[in-house]
Motif scaffolding. Structure first.
Motif, mmCIF file in Angstrom:
data_model
loop_
_atom_site.group_PDB
_atom_site.id
_atom_site.type_symbol
_atom_site.label_atom_id
_atom_site.label_comp_id
_atom_site.label_asym_id
_atom_site.label_seq_id
_atom_site.Cartn_x
_atom_site.Cartn_y
_atom_site.Cartn_z
ATOM 1 N N ASP A 139 0.822 -1.209 0.000
ATOM 2 C CA ASP A 139 0.000 0.000 0.000
ATOM 3 C C ASP A 139 0.860 1.266 0.000
ATOM 4 O O ASP A 139 0.402 2.339 0.387
ATOM 5 C CB ASP A 139 -0.946 0.025 1.203
ATOM 6 N N GLY A 140 2.089 1.152 -0.465
ATOM 7 C CA GLY A 140 2.980 2.296 -0.473
ATOM 8 C C GLY A 140 3.813 2.413 0.784
ATOM 9 O O GLY A 140 4.818 3.126 0.820
ATOM 10 N N ARG A 141 3.414 1.729 1.824
ATOM 11 C CA ARG A 141 4.177 1.705 3.073
ATOM 12 C C ARG A 141 4.322 0.287 3.594
ATOM 13 O O ARG A 141 5.427 -0.206 3.794
ATOM 14 C CB ARG A 141 3.500 2.572 4.134
ATOM 15 N N HIS A 142 3.211 -0.400 3.818
ATOM 16 C CA HIS A 142 3.249 -1.761 4.355
ATOM 17 C C HIS A 142 3.290 -2.771 3.211
ATOM 18 O O HIS A 142 2.601 -2.623 2.200
ATOM 19 C CB HIS A 142 2.028 -2.039 5.230
ATOM 20 N N ILE A 143 4.086 -3.813 3.394
ATOM 21 C CA ILE A 143 4.184 -4.908 2.422
ATOM 22 C C ILE A 143 3.843 -6.204 3.147
ATOM 23 O O ILE A 143 4.406 -6.492 4.213
ATOM 24 C CB ILE A 143 5.611 -5.005 1.838
ATOM 25 N N VAL A 158 5.930 -6.212 6.522
ATOM 26 C CA VAL A 158 7.081 -5.317 6.617
ATOM 27 C C VAL A 158 6.572 -3.887 6.539
ATOM 28 O O VAL A 158 5.810 -3.535 5.639
ATOM 29 C CB VAL A 158 8.085 -5.575 5.472
ATOM 30 N N ASP A 159 6.981 -3.054 7.491
ATOM 31 C CA ASP A 159 6.615 -1.641 7.501
ATOM 32 C C ASP A 159 7.826 -0.844 7.026
ATOM 33 O O ASP A 159 8.864 -0.820 7.682
ATOM 34 C CB ASP A 159 6.226 -1.211 8.923
ATOM 35 N N THR A 160 7.695 -0.200 5.870
ATOM 36 C CA THR A 160 8.820 0.583 5.340
ATOM 37 C C THR A 160 8.888 1.984 5.944
ATOM 38 O O THR A 160 9.737 2.791 5.552
ATOM 39 C CB THR A 160 8.757 0.674 3.806
#
Length: 433
Positions: A351-355, A368-370
Motif C-alpha cells: 500500500d505504499g508503506r506496508h508490504i 514489513v513496515d517501510t
C-alpha cells in the motif's frame, strides 16, 4: 588514487573521482516541482549549490533567487539567457511545463550539462525519443524524475519479490484523489491534452515505469479503456455558478475550490501544497480570494475547458507471459497506491508503506513496515523526492553513476508503453510494441 575536479564538469569525466567542491546546479522552471527539488538540494550545501534560475514569473523567480542566494545576473526569465552565456554550472534541473522540455534539454545537453528532467520526458513519443537521442549524441547524463523508483518501499518490494516465486500477474491502482484531480486535471495545468499531455502520461507514467521496474521485463502488448466520465458541462448542478466563490453550492459541493484552498491556507496538511500552487506561493487570505475570483483555480469543475480523462484502465502483457492490470482514477481519497503481485509461490500486497508477503506453503503472512507514508507530490512521494535528489547529487558529487536508477534510456522505453496504451484507448485496439 583519485583526484579532485575543479571546473565545471560532467559525471562521465570523473567517474570514481569525487569533487572537492559542491556540485553547481541551475534550475529551469521554479514552479512547484522545481522549487521543491531545489529546497531538498539546499539540505546539503556541502554537496550542491544552486547558482542560476530561469523562470518567467517575477513573483516566483525573485523569491527563489533570494532563498538560494542566486546572483542577480543568473536569475533570468528565459533559459536561453543562460545557454547564451555558455556553461555556468555542472548540472541543470529542468522542471518546465511538459511541452517545454525538448528545447532546453537538447540545448543544455549540447553544452555538456548533466540533467535532471522532470517527468514526463515530453508530451509525445517523437519528442521523448529525440531527448533520448540528444543524450546519446552528446554523452550527457539525463536522469528522469521517476521518484517511485527511489523510495525505500520500492527497494523493499524488489528485495522481497523472490519470496513469491516467479511473477505471474500484477494488479495496481493509482488513487489520484478527488481534490487533487480537480486541482491539476480539471482546473490546472494538465487539464487539456493539447496544452500538456494525456492524463496517463502526466500522472501515471510513474506507475507504468514502476511496473516495468518491478516486473523486470519489457512490455509486448497493451490495451486500454477510459475517458472523461464526470467533469463535463452536462453534470453541472442547476444552481452552480461559473466560479465557486459566489456559488450557492460552495459549502456542499465535493469539488468546491473555496473549501479546498481555504482549508489548505487555514489548516495546512496536503491541501496547503495545492493552495501554494494556486497563489504562486503567497499564503494569505487576500491572495486566495483573489485567485478564487480571477484565476483558473477558482472555476467550477463543470465549467472548465478540460478534456483530461478522469478514469482509465491499462492491461499489459510482458515478455514471457506475465500480465499487469493498472487502474488510474480520480474518484478516491488522496492516498497511497495499492498493489497486489501474484507469484508462483505466494502473493505480495503493498500500500505504499506496508508490504505483506503470503507464502502458499506455510500459509503464513509476513508484514514489513517501510516506515514512510504519503505517496503524493505534496507529501514527497514517500521519500522518493528526497532520495531522488540525494541520488542525483551524490552521483555527480561522488562520481558514482550507478546511483541513478532512472536513466533516459529506460525512461524512454517506459514512456513508449504509455504512448502505446493511450493509442490503444483512443483507437479501441491492442497495440503490439
Amino acid at each position: 588514487m583519485t583526484t579532485a575536479v575543479h571546473t565545471h564538469t560532467s559525471l562521465r569525466d570523473h567517474v570514481g573521482a569525487p569533487l572537492d567542491r559542491p556540485v553547481t546546479l541551475a534550475v529551469v522552471g521554479a514552479g512547484a516541482r522545481g522549487a521543491a527539488y531545489a529546497e531538498l538540494a539546499a539540505q546539503w550545501p556541502e554537496r550542491v549549490r544552486v547558482v542560476a534560475v530561469a523562470e518567467p514569473r517575477d513573483a516566483v523567480r525573485e523569491p527563489f533567487a533570494s532563498r538560494h542566494g542566486v546572483p542577480g545576473e543568473n536569475a533570468v526569465a528565459d533559459w536561453r539567457e543562460l545557454t547564451a552565456r555558455g556553461r555556468i554550472a555542472d548540472a541543470v534541473l529542468i522542471a518546465t511545463l511538459d511541452a517545454d522540455h525538448l528545447a532546453p534539454t537538447a540545448a543544455f545537453a549540447e553544452q555538456g550539462y548533466d540533467i535532471l528532467l522532470e517527468k514526463p520526458i515530453a508530451p509525445g513519443e517523437a519528442e521523448s525519443v529525440a531527448i533520448g537521442e540528444a543524450a546519446a549524441r552528446t554523452g550527457a547524463m539525463v536522469a528522469v524524475c521517476h521518484v517511485m523508483r527511489y523510495t525505500h518501499y520500492t527497494r523493499k518490494v524488489k528485495e522481497l519479490l523472490p519470496e513469491i516465486g516467479e511473477v505471474v500477474s500484477v494488479e495496481h491502482l493509482e488513487p489520484i484523489g478527488a481534490y487533487h484531480f480537480a486541482h491539476s486535471f480539471v482546473r490546472g495545468n494538465w487539464r487539456r491534452t493539447d496544452e500538456s499531455s494525456c492524463t496517463l502520461l502526466a500522472k501515471s507514467c510513474h506507475d507504468i515505469d514502476w511496473l516495468g521496474h518491478v516486473i523486470g521485463r519489457p512490455v509486448v502488448r497493451a490495451s486500454s479503456f477510459g475517458g472523461l466520465f464526470h467533469f463535463r458541462p452536462e453534470n453541472r448542478p442547476a444552481l452552480a455558478t461559473d466560479r465557486c466563490l459566489d456559488c450557492p453550492l460552495q459549502d456542499s459541493c465535493a469539488y468546491s475550490a473555496t473549501t479546498l484552498y481555504r482549508d489548505g491556507l487555514r489548516h495546512g496538511g496536503t491541501k496547503r501544497y495545492f493552495t501554494r500552487v494556486m497563489t504562486a506561493g503567497t499564503l494569505t487570505e487576500e491572495a486566495v480570494t483573489e485567485a478564487l475570483a480571477e484565476g483558473s483555480y477558482g472555476r467550477c469543475v463543470y465549467a472548465c475547458d478540460n478534456d483530461a480523462v478522469d478514469h482509465q484502465v491499462v492491461n499489459l502483457e510482458y515478455e514471457g507471459g506475465a500480465t499487469a492490470s493498472f487502474t488510474m482514477t480520480a474518484f478516491t481519497p488522496l492516498e497511497n497506491r495499492h498493489t497486489k503481485i501474484f507469484g508462483t509461490r505466494g502473493q505480495l500486497t503493498g500500500d505504499g508503506r506496508h508490504i505483506r508477503v503470503y507464502d502458499f506453503r506455510t500459509e503464513r503472512t509476513t508484514v514489513v513496515d517501510t516506515s514512510l507514508d504519503g505517496s503524493s507530490a505534496a507529501e514527497g512521494h514517500a521519500g522518493g523526492d528526497e532520495n531522488l535528489i540525494r541520488s542525483f547529487v551524490d552521483a555527480l558529487h561522488q562520481g558514482r553513476p550507478e546511483l541513478i536508477r532512472s536513466g533516459i534510456g529506460e525512461s524512454v522505453d517506459s514512456h513508449r508503453v504509455v504512448f502505446a496504451a493511450e493509442h490503444a484507448r483512443r483507437t479501441g485496439t491492442v497495440v503490439t510494441l
